[in-house]
Motif scaffolding. Structure first.
Motif, PDB file in Angstrom:
ATOM      1  N   GLN A  40      46.651 -20.250  24.993  1.00 62.08           N
ATOM      2  CA  GLN A  40      46.280 -18.839  24.995  1.00 62.08           C
ATOM      3  C   GLN A  40      45.426 -18.496  26.202  1.00 62.08           C
ATOM      4  OE1 GLN A  40      44.450 -18.128  21.198  1.00 62.08           O
ATOM      5  NE2 GLN A  40      46.389 -18.203  20.083  1.00 62.08           N
ATOM      6  N   ALA A  41      44.483 -19.388  26.534  1.00 61.28           N
ATOM      7  CA  ALA A  41      43.625 -19.145  27.696  1.00 61.28           C
ATOM      8  C   ALA A  41      44.444 -19.172  28.989  1.00 61.28           C
ATOM      9  CB  ALA A  41      42.505 -20.181  27.745  1.00 61.28           C
ATOM     10  N   GLN A  42      45.394 -20.090  29.083  1.00 60.95           N
ATOM     11  CA  GLN A  42      46.243 -20.144  30.275  1.00 60.95           C
ATOM     12  C   GLN A  42      47.099 -18.891  30.385  1.00 60.95           C
ATOM     13  OE1 GLN A  42      48.165 -23.917  29.564  1.00 60.95           O
ATOM     14  NE2 GLN A  42      46.858 -24.968  31.046  1.00 60.95           N
ATOM     15  N   HIS A  43      47.608 -18.423  29.268  1.00 62.56           N
ATOM     16  CA  HIS A  43      48.407 -17.198  29.280  1.00 62.56           C
ATOM     17  C   HIS A  43      47.554 -16.014  29.747  1.00 62.56           C
ATOM     18  CE1 HIS A  43      51.432 -14.270  28.254  1.00 62.56           C
ATOM     19  NE2 HIS A  43      50.548 -13.621  27.477  1.00 62.56           N
ATOM     20  N   ALA A  44      46.337 -15.939  29.232  1.00 65.26           N
ATOM     21  CA  ALA A  44      45.438 -14.847  29.634  1.00 65.26           C
ATOM     22  C   ALA A  44      45.085 -14.944  31.110  1.00 65.26           C
ATOM     23  CB  ALA A  44      44.176 -14.870  28.785  1.00 65.26           C
ATOM     24  N   ALA A  45      44.909 -16.159  31.616  1.00 61.99           N
ATOM     25  CA  ALA A  45      44.551 -16.342  33.028  1.00 61.99           C
ATOM     26  C   ALA A  45      45.732 -16.033  33.940  1.00 61.99           C
ATOM     27  CB  ALA A  45      44.063 -17.764  33.273  1.00 61.99           C
ATOM     28  N   ASN A  46      46.937 -16.270  33.461  1.00 53.40           N
ATOM     29  CA  ASN A  46      48.123 -16.044  34.284  1.00 53.40           C
ATOM     30  C   ASN A  46      48.614 -14.601  34.241  1.00 53.40           C
ATOM     31  OD1 ASN A  46      48.180 -18.721  35.076  1.00 53.40           O
ATOM     32  ND2 ASN A  46      49.516 -19.330  33.407  1.00 53.40           N
ATOM     33  N   THR A  47      48.097 -13.832  33.314  1.00 50.63           N
ATOM     34  CA  THR A  47      48.498 -12.432  33.198  1.00 50.63           C
ATOM     35  C   THR A  47      47.801 -11.622  34.286  1.00 50.63           C
ATOM     36  OG1 THR A  47      48.783 -12.671  30.831  1.00 50.63           O
ATOM     37  CG2 THR A  47      48.589 -10.441  31.669  1.00 50.63           C
ATOM     38  N   ASP A  48      48.579 -10.889  35.036  1.00 52.30           N
ATOM     39  CA  ASP A  48      48.028 -10.061  36.116  1.00 52.30           C
ATOM     40  C   ASP A  48      48.120  -8.601  35.695  1.00 52.30           C
ATOM     41  OD1 ASP A  48      47.038  -9.105  38.458  1.00 52.30           O
ATOM     42  OD2 ASP A  48      48.762  -9.655  39.697  1.00 52.30           O
ATOM     43  N   ASN A  49      46.974  -8.027  35.358  1.00 47.59           N
ATOM     44  CA  ASN A  49      46.935  -6.649  34.897  1.00 47.59           C
ATOM     45  C   ASN A  49      46.571  -5.667  36.008  1.00 47.59           C
ATOM     46  OD1 ASN A  49      47.564  -7.347  32.246  1.00 47.59           O
ATOM     47  ND2 ASN A  49      45.433  -7.806  31.787  1.00 47.59           N
ATOM     48  N   ARG A  50      46.494  -6.159  37.226  1.00 45.88           N
ATOM     49  CA  ARG A  50      46.092  -5.273  38.321  1.00 45.88           C
ATOM     50  C   ARG A  50      47.237  -4.332  38.669  1.00 45.88           C
ATOM     51  NH1 ARG A  50      44.001  -9.825  42.332  1.00 45.88           N
ATOM     52  NH2 ARG A  50      45.964 -10.628  41.628  1.00 45.88           N
ATOM     53  N   VAL A  51      46.876  -3.112  38.837  1.00 45.07           N
ATOM     54  CA  VAL A  51      47.834  -2.087  39.245  1.00 45.07           C
ATOM     55  C   VAL A  51      47.209  -1.312  40.408  1.00 45.07           C
ATOM     56  CG1 VAL A  51      48.904  -1.824  36.983  1.00 45.07           C
ATOM     57  CG2 VAL A  51      46.906  -0.464  37.548  1.00 45.07           C
ATOM     58  N   THR A  52      48.024  -0.552  41.041  1.00 46.61           N
ATOM     59  CA  THR A  52      47.519   0.263  42.138  1.00 46.61           C
ATOM     60  C   THR A  52      46.493   1.237  41.579  1.00 46.61           C
ATOM     61  OG1 THR A  52      49.682   0.121  43.172  1.00 46.61           O
ATOM     62  CG2 THR A  52      48.194   1.820  43.997  1.00 46.61           C
ATOM     63  N   GLY A  53      45.340   1.275  42.212  1.00 43.23           N
ATOM     64  CA  GLY A  53      44.321   2.187  41.718  1.00 43.23           C
ATOM     65  C   GLY A  53      43.019   2.020  42.449  1.00 43.23           C
ATOM     66  N   LEU A  54      41.975   2.366  41.803  1.00 44.87           N
ATOM     67  CA  LEU A  54      40.648   2.340  42.396  1.00 44.87           C
ATOM     68  C   LEU A  54      40.163   0.905  42.595  1.00 44.87           C
ATOM     69  CD1 LEU A  54      38.988   5.100  40.192  1.00 44.87           C
ATOM     70  CD2 LEU A  54      39.843   5.347  42.529  1.00 44.87           C
ATOM     71  N   ALA A  55      39.301   0.748  43.582  1.00 44.06           N
ATOM     72  CA  ALA A  55      38.729  -0.564  43.873  1.00 44.06           C
ATOM     73  C   ALA A  55      37.874  -1.045  42.707  1.00 44.06           C
ATOM     74  CB  ALA A  55      37.907  -0.494  45.156  1.00 44.06           C
ATOM     75  N   ALA A  56      37.231  -0.135  42.013  1.00 40.53           N
ATOM     76  CA  ALA A  56      36.392  -0.519  40.874  1.00 40.53           C
ATOM     77  C   ALA A  56      37.238  -1.139  39.769  1.00 40.53           C
ATOM     78  CB  ALA A  56      35.644   0.707  40.353  1.00 40.53           C
ATOM     79  N   VAL A  57      38.436  -0.590  39.541  1.00 40.45           N
ATOM     80  CA  VAL A  57      39.335  -1.147  38.533  1.00 40.45           C
ATOM     81  C   VAL A  57      39.789  -2.537  38.961  1.00 40.45           C
ATOM     82  CG1 VAL A  57      41.533  -0.836  37.340  1.00 40.45           C
ATOM     83  CG2 VAL A  57      40.043   1.133  37.743  1.00 40.45           C
ATOM     84  N   TRP A  58      40.114  -2.685  40.270  1.00 48.05           N
ATOM     85  CA  TRP A  58      40.518  -3.989  40.786  1.00 48.05           C
ATOM     86  C   TRP A  58      39.381  -4.996  40.623  1.00 48.05           C
ATOM     87  CZ3 TRP A  58      44.482  -6.171  44.066  1.00 48.05           C
ATOM     88  CH2 TRP A  58      45.673  -5.426  44.039  1.00 48.05           C
ATOM     89  N   SER A  59      38.174  -4.563  40.895  1.00 47.67           N
ATOM     90  CA  SER A  59      37.012  -5.435  40.779  1.00 47.67           C
ATOM     91  C   SER A  59      36.828  -5.871  39.328  1.00 47.67           C
ATOM     92  CB  SER A  59      35.769  -4.694  41.276  1.00 47.67           C
ATOM     93  OG  SER A  59      34.632  -5.491  41.083  1.00 47.67           O
ATOM     94  N   LEU A  60      36.987  -4.946  38.421  1.00 53.92           N
ATOM     95  CA  LEU A  60      36.868  -5.248  36.993  1.00 53.92           C
ATOM     96  C   LEU A  60      37.956  -6.229  36.549  1.00 53.92           C
ATOM     97  CD1 LEU A  60      35.320  -4.599  34.400  1.00 53.92           C
ATOM     98  CD2 LEU A  60      36.956  -2.749  34.008  1.00 53.92           C
ATOM     99  N   GLU A  61      39.171  -6.011  36.998  1.00 50.91           N
ATOM    100  CA  GLU A  61      40.285  -6.905  36.657  1.00 50.91           C
ATOM    101  C   GLU A  61      40.067  -8.296  37.249  1.00 50.91           C
ATOM    102  OE1 GLU A  61      42.859  -6.635  34.666  1.00 50.91           O
ATOM    103  OE2 GLU A  61      42.318  -4.603  34.061  1.00 50.91           O
TER     104      GLU A  61
END
Length: 136
Positions: A40-61
């Motif tokens: 489960q931890a590996q799946h969560a680490a391999n999931t890329d939730n980053r999308v085009t958007g604000l730098a703050a969102v990227w930083s949070l992701e």
């Protein structure tokens, strides 16, 4: 079955073997749970939730991804600990099983001796009875 004094020791050794087997079984369940947590931890680490958007969102992701990677390392460490505990309990169970089996063999050998002695006494008594009938 003819009882012998070692029957009590056999029961004690059997109970110890059962306790060790139960502990080993629990440790194996913990290994399986640790494997599941690692997956489960590996799946969560391999999931890329980053999308085009604000730098703050990227930083949070990115921070979330770093936490997920740290959780993978933690899950690996827990799996290693659980595996070591399972190996230790496997060895203890094997030792208890061998000890119980050795005592069982000794008790069975003693039981065979007692049965042979009882049979010998019975045969002697029957022979004496036959002699008394013939001469009496």
């Amino acid at each position: 079955m003819v009882p012998v004094r070692l029957d009590v020791v056999v029961k004690v050794k059997q109970r110890e073997q059962d306790r060790r087997l139960e502990r080993f079984s629990n440790d194996l369940r913990q290994v399986e749970a640790a494997k599941e947590a690692l997956q489960q931890a590996q799946h969560a680490a391999n999931t890329d939730n980053r999308v085009t958007g604000l730098a703050a969102v990227w930083s949070l992701e990115e921070a979330a991804r770093q936490r997920a990677v740290a959780q993978v390392q933690s899950a690996k460490a827990r799996l290693d600990e659980a595996s070591k505990a399972a190996e230790t309990s496997r060895g203890e169970w094997a030792k208890a099983r061998n000890s119980a089996e050795a005592v069982r063999r000794v008790a069975d050998a003693r039981r065979d001796e007692v049965v042979r002695e009882l049979n010998r006494k019975e045969t002697r008594a029957l022979d004496e009875l036959a002699l008394l009938r013939r001469h009496g």
